[in-house]
Enzyme design. Structure first.
Site, PDB file in Angstrom:
ATOM      1  N   HIS A  21     -12.842   2.770   5.152  1.00 42.25           N
ATOM      2  CA  HIS A  21     -12.183   3.758   4.294  1.00 42.25           C
ATOM      3  C   HIS A  21     -13.146   4.885   3.936  1.00 42.25           C
ATOM      4  CE1 HIS A  21      -9.156   0.481   3.033  1.00 42.25           C
ATOM      5  NE2 HIS A  21      -8.540   1.350   3.793  1.00 42.25           N
ATOM      6  N   SER A  58       0.850  -1.185   0.000  1.00 40.90           N
ATOM      7  CA  SER A  58       0.000   0.000   0.000  1.00 40.90           C
ATOM      8  C   SER A  58       0.892   1.244   0.000  1.00 40.90           C
ATOM      9  CB  SER A  58      -0.876  -0.031   1.256  1.00 40.90           C
ATOM     10  OG  SER A  58      -1.256   1.262   1.619  1.00 40.90           O
ATOM     11  N   SER A  59       0.324   2.341  -0.478  1.00 38.40           N
ATOM     12  CA  SER A  59       1.096   3.589  -0.528  1.00 38.40           C
ATOM     13  C   SER A  59       1.511   4.064   0.865  1.00 38.40           C
ATOM     14  CB  SER A  59       0.282   4.676  -1.226  1.00 38.40           C
ATOM     15  OG  SER A  59      -0.929   4.871  -0.534  1.00 38.40           O
ATOM     16  N   CYS A  60       0.886   3.504   1.899  1.00 36.58           N
ATOM     17  CA  CYS A  60       1.233   3.967   3.253  1.00 36.58           C
ATOM     18  C   CYS A  60       2.612   3.483   3.712  1.00 36.58           C
ATOM     19  CB  CYS A  60       0.156   3.585   4.259  1.00 36.58           C
ATOM     20  SG  CYS A  60       0.080   1.835   4.491  1.00 36.58           S
ATOM     21  N   TYR A  83       0.018  -1.218  10.375  1.00 39.50           N
ATOM     22  CA  TYR A  83      -0.270  -1.706   9.013  1.00 39.50           C
ATOM     23  C   TYR A  83       0.883  -1.345   8.072  1.00 39.50           C
ATOM     24  CZ  TYR A  83      -3.015  -1.796   4.608  1.00 39.50           C
ATOM     25  OH  TYR A  83      -3.494  -2.027   3.345  1.00 39.50           O
ATOM     26  N   LYS A 110       3.381  -3.865   5.983  1.00 33.43           N
ATOM     27  CA  LYS A 110       3.465  -3.836   4.514  1.00 33.43           C
ATOM     28  C   LYS A 110       4.891  -3.552   4.045  1.00 33.43           C
ATOM     29  CE  LYS A 110      -0.793  -4.657   3.275  1.00 33.43           C
ATOM     30  NZ  LYS A 110      -1.127  -5.800   2.434  1.00 33.43           N
TER      31      LYS A 110
HETATM   32  N1  LIG Z   1      -8.677  -1.051  -0.014  1.00 32.01           N
HETATM   33  C1  LIG Z   1      -7.728  -0.168  -0.303  1.00 32.01           C
HETATM   34  O1  LIG Z   1      -7.974   1.048  -0.398  1.00 32.01           O
HETATM   35  C2  LIG Z   1      -6.312  -0.642  -0.535  1.00 32.01           C
HETATM   36  C3  LIG Z   1      -5.356   0.311  -0.889  1.00 32.01           C
HETATM   37  C4  LIG Z   1      -4.054  -0.109  -1.109  1.00 32.01           C
HETATM   38  C5  LIG Z   1      -3.714  -1.427  -0.964  1.00 32.01           C
HETATM   39  N2  LIG Z   1      -4.649  -2.353  -0.605  1.00 32.01           N
HETATM   40  C6  LIG Z   1      -4.227  -3.738  -0.436  1.00 32.01           C
HETATM   41  O2  LIG Z   1      -4.988  -4.599  -1.252  1.00 32.01           O
HETATM   42  C7  LIG Z   1      -5.121  -5.872  -0.597  1.00 32.01           C
HETATM   43  C8  LIG Z   1      -6.585  -6.259  -0.542  1.00 32.01           C
HETATM   44  O3  LIG Z   1      -7.334  -5.259   0.132  1.00 32.01           O
HETATM   45  P1  LIG Z   1      -8.922  -5.195   0.037  1.00 32.01           P
HETATM   46  O4  LIG Z   1      -9.296  -3.777   0.046  1.00 32.01           O
HETATM   47  O5  LIG Z   1      -9.395  -6.097  -1.026  1.00 32.01           O
HETATM   48  O6  LIG Z   1      -9.335  -5.788   1.459  1.00 32.01           O
HETATM   49  P2  LIG Z   1     -10.613  -6.652   1.831  1.00 32.01           P
HETATM   50  O7  LIG Z   1     -11.729  -6.376   0.900  1.00 32.01           O
HETATM   51  O8  LIG Z   1     -10.847  -6.438   3.280  1.00 32.01           O
HETATM   52  O9  LIG Z   1     -10.130  -8.138   1.584  1.00 32.01           O
HETATM   53  C9  LIG Z   1      -9.150  -8.712   2.382  1.00 32.01           C
HETATM   54  C10 LIG Z   1      -9.164 -10.192   2.192  1.00 32.01           C
HETATM   55  O10 LIG Z   1      -8.189 -10.750   3.083  1.00 32.01           O
HETATM   56  C11 LIG Z   1      -8.704 -11.937   3.620  1.00 32.01           C
HETATM   57  N3  LIG Z   1      -8.163 -12.154   4.951  1.00 32.01           N
HETATM   58  C12 LIG Z   1      -8.134 -11.303   6.005  1.00 32.01           C
HETATM   59  N4  LIG Z   1      -7.629 -11.919   7.082  1.00 32.01           N
HETATM   60  C13 LIG Z   1      -7.349 -13.200   6.714  1.00 32.01           C
HETATM   61  C14 LIG Z   1      -6.821 -14.313   7.385  1.00 32.01           C
HETATM   62  N5  LIG Z   1      -6.460 -14.248   8.664  1.00 32.01           N
HETATM   63  N6  LIG Z   1      -6.671 -15.465   6.690  1.00 32.01           N
HETATM   64  C15 LIG Z   1      -7.038 -15.544   5.385  1.00 32.01           C
HETATM   65  N7  LIG Z   1      -7.516 -14.512   4.679  1.00 32.01           N
HETATM   66  C16 LIG Z   1      -7.692 -13.340   5.348  1.00 32.01           C
HETATM   67  C17 LIG Z   1     -10.205 -11.754   3.699  1.00 32.01           C
HETATM   68  O11 LIG Z   1     -10.784 -13.045   3.575  1.00 32.01           O
HETATM   69  P3  LIG Z   1     -12.318 -13.380   4.022  1.00 32.01           P
HETATM   70  O12 LIG Z   1     -13.174 -12.438   3.241  1.00 32.01           O
HETATM   71  O13 LIG Z   1     -12.507 -14.786   3.635  1.00 32.01           O
HETATM   72  O14 LIG Z   1     -12.383 -13.129   5.498  1.00 32.01           O
HETATM   73  C18 LIG Z   1     -10.489 -10.862   2.512  1.00 32.01           C
HETATM   74  O15 LIG Z   1     -10.858 -11.627   1.395  1.00 32.01           O
HETATM   75  C19 LIG Z   1      -4.484  -5.720   0.782  1.00 32.01           C
HETATM   76  O16 LIG Z   1      -3.189  -6.226   0.751  1.00 32.01           O
HETATM   77  C20 LIG Z   1      -4.449  -4.223   0.984  1.00 32.01           C
HETATM   78  O17 LIG Z   1      -3.388  -3.862   1.814  1.00 32.01           O
HETATM   79  C21 LIG Z   1      -5.952  -1.985  -0.395  1.00 32.01           C
END
Ligand SMILES: NC(=O)c1ccc[n+]([C@@H]2O[C@H](COP(=O)([O-])OP(=O)(O)OC[C@H]3O[C@@H](n4cnc5c(N)ncnc54)[C@H](OP(=O)(O)O)[C@@H]3O)[C@@H](O)[C@H]2O)c1
Length: 321
Positions: free
Chosen positions: A188, A116-118, A145, A149
């Site tokens: 968010h 992530s950008s953070c 976090y 990362k």
């Molecule tokens: N959202 C943003 O704005 C953003 C920005 C930059 C980077 N990212 C990065 O993109 C990636 C995905 O983010 P997202 O926004 O898609 O998040 P999300 O919708 O919350 O999805 C996260 C996923 O991680 C799984 N997960 C969490 N804890 C787990 C565990 N203990 N064991 C197995 N699986 C687990 C969850 O599975 P279940 O659903 O089955 O629980 C869920 O499918 C992350 O690495 C995040 O840092 C996100």
């Protein structure tokens, strides 16, 4: 950075998309399916807790994936992060260490770690280039976090250096998309604003409260574009340095709210809760590296808002809250 790297992923390759039910992971799943990949594998956290090292290694031993995309993480907004830095640090560290170690141990062809950008310091010059990594302190409100990362980037680099693994890490900007987490509070800004505006319309409110001055600038990218970039990078990027995935422009939060209000049909006035913090004024990333390889986003923000609001309306019973 090599610009001539090319890697073909066979369509029958077994691709493990960790976090495949999340906003980004599900977008990656759809993108791979659309490209003809038919041997995708994913697990819900209730079936495979990636913090559990033995369970993760057992899964790799049984499934023998060829590729890993790590889109699994404990993700939250500024308030959620600030309230639980230890959980964000520990959960994310464990998940990514287990996944990347297993990817190395079982000889996966390629792995992509999504950060992530953070990870970048608050003091980084704008737009934030990959070269700013580790040049200063990260934002205090989500340091757990951010440090987890950042450690993922180092693990990718260490595995490349010591074992020759062709693993990479990519840093998306702020994201939005289908299946986002609309939890209030703790989520968010984008999904919280969308849900609050929707509820304001339903309640017949004539004023909408924006937290802070609303003058901060944020860079928003649709998760489908990140999915597209993820596939692109596995085919075209092979370097230990993280690579940014950004939209290339920022929007003021007040303007974002106005655009959403247009789509959602909120016609009232806006006021500001100035007791709420604004966060850093701008954190736009420099996405020149991925652009120079030939990738660019395809979904503009106004289209993206409409698409996600349509999804939100169609999933009133099941959206995450
Ligand atoms: N959202 C943003 O704005 C953003 C920005 C930059 C980077 N990212 C990065 O993109 C990636 C995905 O983010 P997202 O926004 O898609 O998040 P999300 O919708 O919350 O999805 C996260 C996923 O991680 C799984 N997960 C969490 N804890 C787990 C565990 N203990 N064991 C197995 N699986 C687990 C969850 O599975 P279940 O659903 O089955 O629980 C869920 O499918 C992350 O690495 C995040 O840092 C996100």
């Amino acid at each position: 950075m090599r610009t001539d790297f090319r890697h073909e992923i066979p369509t029958d390759a077994k691709v493990f998309i960790a976090g495949h039910r999340g906003m980004v992971g599900s977008a990656i799943w759809r993108r791979f399916e659309a490209e003809g990949y038919h041997n995708l594998v994913g697990r819900r956290s209730s079936d495979l807790d990636l913090r559990d090292r033995d369970a993760t290694f057992d899964f790799f031993a049984q499934q023998k994936p060829d590729y890993l995309i790590d889109a699994a993480a404990k993700v939250g907004g500024i308030y959620g992060n600030d309230a639980a830095p230890a959980d964000f640090l520990s959960d994310n560290l464990r998940m990514q260490v287990n996944l990347l170690d297993a990817a190395k141990e079982f000889g996966l062809t390629r792995a992509l770690f999504l950060g992530s950008s953070c990870i970048y310091p608050t003091t980084a010059p704008l737009p934030i280039s990959e070269d700013s990594f580790m040049t200063g302190p990260v934002e205090q409100t989500n340091f757990g976090y951010a440090i987890a990362k950042a450690t993922g980037v180092f693990q990718v680099q260490a595995l490349r250096q010591q074992y020759g693994c062709s693993f990479i890490s990519a840093m998306p900007c702020n994201l939005y998309g289908f299946g986002d987490n609309f939890t209030i509070p703790g989520g968010h800004a984008f999904p919280m604003l969308m849900r609050r505006l929707h509820e304001a319309v339903q309640a017949g409110d004539d004023d909408f409260l924006i937290y802070g001055t609303g003058t901060t600038l944020r860079e928003y990218l649709h998760a489908d574009d990140v999915a597209d970039a993820s596939l692109f990078l596995l085919r075209r990027y092979d370097d230990g340095a993280p690579i940014n995935i950004g939209a290339g422009s920022e929007i003021e939060i007040n303007k974002l709210v106005a655009m959403m209000a247009d789509v959602i049909g909120f016609e009232g006035s806006f006021s500001h809760d100035l007791s709420k913090p604004d966060g850093v004024k701008s954190k736009i990333m420099d996405s020149g590296r991925i652009r120079s390889l030939g990738w660019e986003p395809k979904i503009g923000l106004s289209d993206g808002i409409r698409l996600v609001y349509d999804w939100f309306l169609a999933n009133q019973d099941s959206y995450r809250r």
